[in-house]
Motif scaffolding. Structure first.
Motif, mmCIF file in Angstrom:
data_model
loop_
_atom_site.group_PDB
_atom_site.id
_atom_site.type_symbol
_atom_site.label_atom_id
_atom_site.label_comp_id
_atom_site.label_asym_id
_atom_site.label_seq_id
_atom_site.Cartn_x
_atom_site.Cartn_y
_atom_site.Cartn_z
ATOM 1 N N SER A 1 0.822 -1.203 0.000
ATOM 2 C CA SER A 1 0.000 0.000 0.000
ATOM 3 C C SER A 1 0.862 1.262 0.000
ATOM 4 N N VAL A 2 1.923 1.257 0.789
ATOM 5 C CA VAL A 2 2.818 2.420 0.791
ATOM 6 C C VAL A 2 3.478 2.558 -0.582
ATOM 7 N N ALA A 3 3.898 1.419 -1.145
ATOM 8 C CA ALA A 3 4.506 1.469 -2.478
ATOM 9 C C ALA A 3 3.504 2.036 -3.482
ATOM 10 N N GLY A 4 2.247 1.593 -3.385
ATOM 11 C CA GLY A 4 1.221 2.096 -4.293
ATOM 12 C C GLY A 4 1.014 3.594 -4.138
ATOM 13 N N ALA A 5 0.977 4.048 -2.885
ATOM 14 C CA ALA A 5 0.760 5.476 -2.639
ATOM 15 C C ALA A 5 1.898 6.307 -3.236
ATOM 16 N N GLU A 6 3.133 5.898 -2.987
ATOM 17 C CA GLU A 6 4.269 6.643 -3.542
ATOM 18 C C GLU A 6 4.192 6.675 -5.064
ATOM 19 N N MET A 7 3.834 5.520 -5.610
ATOM 20 C CA MET A 7 3.790 5.403 -7.057
ATOM 21 C C MET A 7 2.735 6.327 -7.654
ATOM 22 N N GLN A 8 1.579 6.397 -7.001
ATOM 23 C CA GLN A 8 0.506 7.239 -7.529
ATOM 24 C C GLN A 8 0.924 8.699 -7.564
ATOM 25 N N THR A 9 1.678 9.119 -6.577
ATOM 26 C CA THR A 9 2.103 10.516 -6.572
ATOM 27 C C THR A 9 3.214 10.785 -7.574
ATOM 28 N N ILE A 10 4.259 9.958 -7.588
ATOM 29 C CA ILE A 10 5.367 10.329 -8.475
ATOM 30 C C ILE A 10 5.041 10.086 -9.937
ATOM 31 N N LEU A 11 4.121 9.162 -10.223
ATOM 32 C CA LEU A 11 3.715 8.996 -11.617
ATOM 33 C C LEU A 11 2.474 9.827 -11.917
ATOM 34 N N ASN A 12 1.987 10.543 -10.906
ATOM 35 C CA ASN A 12 0.838 11.418 -11.053
ATOM 36 C C ASN A 12 -0.342 10.675 -11.669
ATOM 37 N N ASN A 13 -0.665 9.539 -11.069
ATOM 38 C CA ASN A 13 -1.672 8.672 -11.662
ATOM 39 C C ASN A 13 -2.349 7.813 -10.600
ATOM 40 N N PRO A 14 -3.648 8.035 -10.361
ATOM 41 C CA PRO A 14 -4.336 7.309 -9.286
ATOM 42 C C PRO A 14 -4.542 5.830 -9.593
ATOM 43 N N LEU A 15 -4.239 5.426 -10.822
ATOM 44 C CA LEU A 15 -4.389 4.011 -11.163
ATOM 45 C C LEU A 15 -3.083 3.250 -11.010
ATOM 46 N N ALA A 16 -2.046 3.960 -10.601
ATOM 47 C CA ALA A 16 -0.748 3.303 -10.484
ATOM 48 C C ALA A 16 -0.698 2.446 -9.224
ATOM 49 N N SER A 17 -0.106 1.282 -9.351
ATOM 50 C CA SER A 17 0.201 0.444 -8.190
ATOM 51 C C SER A 17 1.165 -0.615 -8.682
ATOM 52 N N PRO A 18 1.899 -1.253 -7.764
ATOM 53 C CA PRO A 18 2.874 -2.249 -8.215
ATOM 54 C C PRO A 18 2.227 -3.331 -9.074
ATOM 55 N N PHE A 19 0.981 -3.666 -8.761
ATOM 56 C CA PHE A 19 0.338 -4.753 -9.489
ATOM 57 C C PHE A 19 -0.185 -4.312 -10.850
ATOM 58 N N THR A 20 -0.939 -3.206 -10.869
ATOM 59 C CA THR A 20 -1.561 -2.805 -12.133
ATOM 60 C C THR A 20 -0.552 -2.348 -13.169
ATOM 61 N N LEU A 21 0.628 -1.907 -12.736
ATOM 62 C CA LEU A 21 1.589 -1.429 -13.723
ATOM 63 C C LEU A 21 2.719 -2.436 -13.988
ATOM 64 N N GLY A 22 2.536 -3.652 -13.531
ATOM 65 C CA GLY A 22 3.464 -4.700 -13.960
ATOM 66 C C GLY A 22 4.700 -4.890 -13.100
ATOM 67 N N VAL A 23 4.815 -4.127 -12.014
ATOM 68 C CA VAL A 23 6.001 -4.286 -11.166
ATOM 69 C C VAL A 23 5.989 -5.656 -10.491
ATOM 70 N N SER A 24 4.810 -6.066 -10.022
ATOM 71 C CA SER A 24 4.703 -7.378 -9.389
ATOM 72 C C SER A 24 5.005 -8.484 -10.395
ATOM 73 N N ALA A 25 4.486 -8.324 -11.606
ATOM 74 C CA ALA A 25 4.735 -9.340 -12.636
ATOM 75 C C ALA A 25 6.225 -9.436 -12.940
ATOM 76 N N ALA A 26 6.890 -8.270 -12.978
ATOM 77 C CA ALA A 26 8.325 -8.277 -13.249
ATOM 78 C C ALA A 26 9.080 -8.976 -12.125
ATOM 79 N N ALA A 27 8.661 -8.701 -10.891
ATOM 80 C CA ALA A 27 9.321 -9.347 -9.756
ATOM 81 C C ALA A 27 9.107 -10.855 -9.813
ATOM 82 N N THR A 28 7.903 -11.254 -10.163
ATOM 83 C CA THR A 28 7.616 -12.679 -10.290
ATOM 84 C C THR A 28 8.525 -13.313 -11.336
ATOM 85 N N PHE A 29 8.668 -12.612 -12.459
ATOM 86 C CA PHE A 29 9.543 -13.143 -13.506
ATOM 87 C C PHE A 29 10.980 -13.242 -13.005
ATOM 88 N N GLY A 30 11.435 -12.210 -12.318
ATOM 89 C CA GLY A 30 12.803 -12.230 -11.776
ATOM 90 C C GLY A 30 13.005 -13.401 -10.838
#
Ligand SMILES: Nc1ncnc2c1ncn2[C@@H]1O[C@H](COP(=O)(O)OP(=O)(O)OP(=O)(O)O)[C@@H](O)[C@H]1O
Ligand SMILES: [Mg+2]
Lengths: 355, 261
Positions: free
Chosen positions: A95-124
């Motif tokens: 949730s904290v990661a999502g909040a930071e992401m929404q502000t710095i990307l200026n986008n309320p739909l941003a979150s580690p999951f919806t923008l593929g960060v979780s998927a990338a981590a899974t792949f890694g």
């Protein structure tokens, strides 16, 4: 603009100051209230589960562990406690990661999951498992997590580059994130195809978020990451709020926006990747937590960050309880539950955005 | 940095990636402390670009002299100490109360000068709201304000830091008559404290009424820089805006643009 203050002006000011004070106090109370709810939910999480222990048995195991029989001890200390704690911690981190992401990307739909960060981590993580990468003196667990982190960070950098490139708007950034999700999911599927049965079992775990692999080592590590990262998040509150007033305004205040963004991305990757590395892909918490928090306390980041933190922890803890109760006698992967909560919220946010 | 120095711009060139030279070799006369300089010109003439390049928000070449020093390549922080820029647009989807947005505008800056204690900053925010006569907006959420109210708040965010040089990008374009007057009067008072003000105004009558000097920008260059009455002439309006207009003096002695059909 009159030099002479009228009575009316003074009264207006008094009212405004009082309203402001009350608003501040209300926000603090909301945060405390949610934190208390977290604790209650945590307790409830510990006393529920497929193995029907009575509350007395659980309490006995918690406080006088020698006085109970061994099986109860094991269930409470090795299963329920770690699951319940892990739920709180991953909820916090995502949730904290999502909040930071929404502000710095200026986008309320941003979150580690919806923008593929979780998927990338899974792949890694999957890559590290399948290739069986080893480093002398470093445990395999750590290498998997490290690789998850590297890929998460890489994907976050990619997102940022895209967001800056010709000023990608809200919509196109989300589309790019979805492209990342598909890409990494396809790559993970490819890994499924070539993995040995043992590795495959591990890899599947990453793709389906679950608290089932929580243990005290992982809890300790995630707790440390949160304890190290979140204070920096909190310290950035004013600058984050200023960034919401527009990048030009923030830069005009003397904030080095690019450097600031980069440091935030580092924090996001650490939080998101560590939790994904331990519990796999758990969706939507990073979206739902900050969103509820925003509705409750607004976007003064001094309040919004802590509110996102406790809200994320609460939602995750409730999801953990639900994952035990939805199908009696079974423990569903918690990722399924968060998706069931998260998808409607996501759709709602998109619909609202379009208006 | 010494205060109360005149500012002048020499051979300034600025633009955007892929669109260089929006501002080309621009040179102004000196901008004096205590004065308001109106910046006018057609859409896309480069007014906003000029302000942004002075504020250091986009890369530029040339000289921006304050006294004997070229501040163009000062680090951002040093510039931020002197200059405050009010953007033409304020993002409007922020759930933040007006006071919070003002407090953040001060507390977010890494500058020692303004990293004051929170209660002190809050007091300053309320003082400013009082001064600008918008106390009733204090605890409104920024995303629920009307266009004009938002513009007033945006102006407040820019001036709360009490900058030596204030760059305002169309601060009055959405304001009603009363607020136009209050804001311009406030700006005039502020200028009289020895500050330099560069303000983009589309309304030439307002420029004639309030500004001490005027710059008419045309295709990224200074077309004229003089007293407003000398800049906004029949010929200049014809040449730059392609509009037939007369400049007439009103009974009270103010100049006014009368557009002919
Ligand atoms: N961020 C940007 N990236 C690329 N080009 C830009 C950008 N902003 C402005 N421009 C271009 O620079 C030119 C000047 O724009 P500028 O915003 O300075 O005009 P302006 O004089 O402020 O106009 P207006 O009166 O409409 O506000 C325009 O041709 C515009 O297309
Ligand atoms: Mg403009």
């Amino acid at each position: 603009m009159n030099v002479q203050k009228t009575d009316q002006q003074q009264a207006a000011r008094r009212i405004a100051e009082q309203t402001y004070d009350r608003l501040q106090k209300k926000r603090l109370l909301i945060i405390i209230g949610i934190a208390v709810a977290c604790f209650i939910s945590f307790c409830f999480d510990i006393v529920t589960g497929p193995s029907s222990l009575s509350i007395q048995q659980v309490l006995a195991a918690l406080f006088h562990s020698s006085s109970t029989d061994n099986a109860t001890d094991v269930i409470v200390w090795k299963v329920r406690m770690p699951y319940a704690l892990m739920a709180l911690l991953t909820g916090t981190a995502l949730s904290v990661a999502g909040a930071e992401m929404q502000t710095i990307l200026n986008n309320p739909l941003a979150s580690p999951f919806t923008l593929g960060v979780s998927a990338a981590a899974t792949f890694g993580a999957a890559l590290a498992i399948v290739l069986g990468i080893t480093l002398p003196g470093v445990s395999a667990n750590w290498i998997v997590s490290l690789n998850a982190f590297l890929f998460a960070f890489g994907s976050v950098l990619l997102l940022q580059a895209f967001a800056r490139w010709k000023n990608a708007g809200v919509g196109s950034l989300v589309l790019f994130g979805i492209a990342l999700v598909f890409t990494f999911n396809a790559l993970v599927a490819l890994i499924h195809y070539i993995a040995t049965p043992e590795a495959l079992q591990q890899v599947v775990f990453w793709s389906m978020g679950s608290l089932a692999r929580a243990n005290w080592d992982k809890i300790r590590l995630l707790a440390i990451v949160i304890a190290v990262v979140v204070p920096f998040t909190m310290a950035s509150s004013w600058k984050m709020t200023a960034l919401r007033l527009g990048e030009e305004r923030a830069a005009g205040l003397g904030i080095q926006v690019n450097r600031f963004r980069f440091m935030s991305l580092l924090r996001i990757s650490l939080l998101a990747a560590t939790s994904v590395a331990f519990v796999g892909t758990i969706g939507f918490i990073g979206l739902v937590g900050p969103h509820i928090a925003r509705m409750l306390v607004g976007e003064d980041h001094r309040y919004w960050f802590p509110a996102s933190l406790v809200t994320g922890a609460l939602v995750m803890s409730l999801a953990s309880i639900a994952s035990k109760l939805l199908v009696a006698g079974t423990l569903l992967p918690v990722g399924i539950v968060t998706a069931l909560i998260g998808v409607p919220v996501f759709v709602y946010l998109i619909l609202r955005k379009d208006r | 940095m010494k205060e109360n120095h005149e500012v002048y711009i020499k051979q300034l060139t600025a633009g955007y990636p892929g669109k260089p030279g929006i501002i080309r070799q621009l040179t102004t006369r000196s901008l004096q402390p205590g004065t308001i300089t109106a910046l006018a010109g057609p859409n896309a003439a480069g007014k906003s670009t000029l302000l942004k390049s002075i504020a250091g928000l986009i890369p530029a070449r040339g000289e921006i002299m304050i006294g004997q020093q070229n501040i163009l390549h000062f680090p951002m922080l040093k510039k931020a100490k002197l200059i405050s820029y009010m953007p033409q647009y304020l993002p409007f989807d922020i759930s933040l109360s007006v006071v919070e947005s003002l407090v953040a505008s001060l507390k977010a800056s890494p500058l020692d000068q303004i990293s004051a204690k929170l209660p002190e900053v809050e007091k300053r925010a309320f003082d400013l709201l009082e001064e600008m006569d918008i106390m009733h907006l204090a605890t409104e959420a920024v995303n629920r304000l009307s266009g004009g109210q938002r513009q007033l708040v945006s102006l407040a965010q820019a001036i709360i830091r009490v900058p030596e040089i204030l760059l305002l990008d169309e601060p009055t374009s959405a304001l009603d008559l009363q607020h136009q007057v209050t804001v311009m009067r406030w700006i005039k008072n502020y200028a009289r404290r020895g500050k330099i003000i560069l303000i983009v105004l589309h309304d030439i009558n307002m420029a004639l009424r309030w500004a001490d000097e005027a710059i008419l920008l045309h295709n990224g260059r200074v077309y004229l820089h003089d007293k407003p009455g000398a800049v906004f002439t029949k010929e200049a309006l014809k040449e730059v805006y392609h509009v037939n207009a007369d400049i007439e003096a009103t009974a009270s002695g103010h100049l006014q643009v009368i557009v002919k059909d």
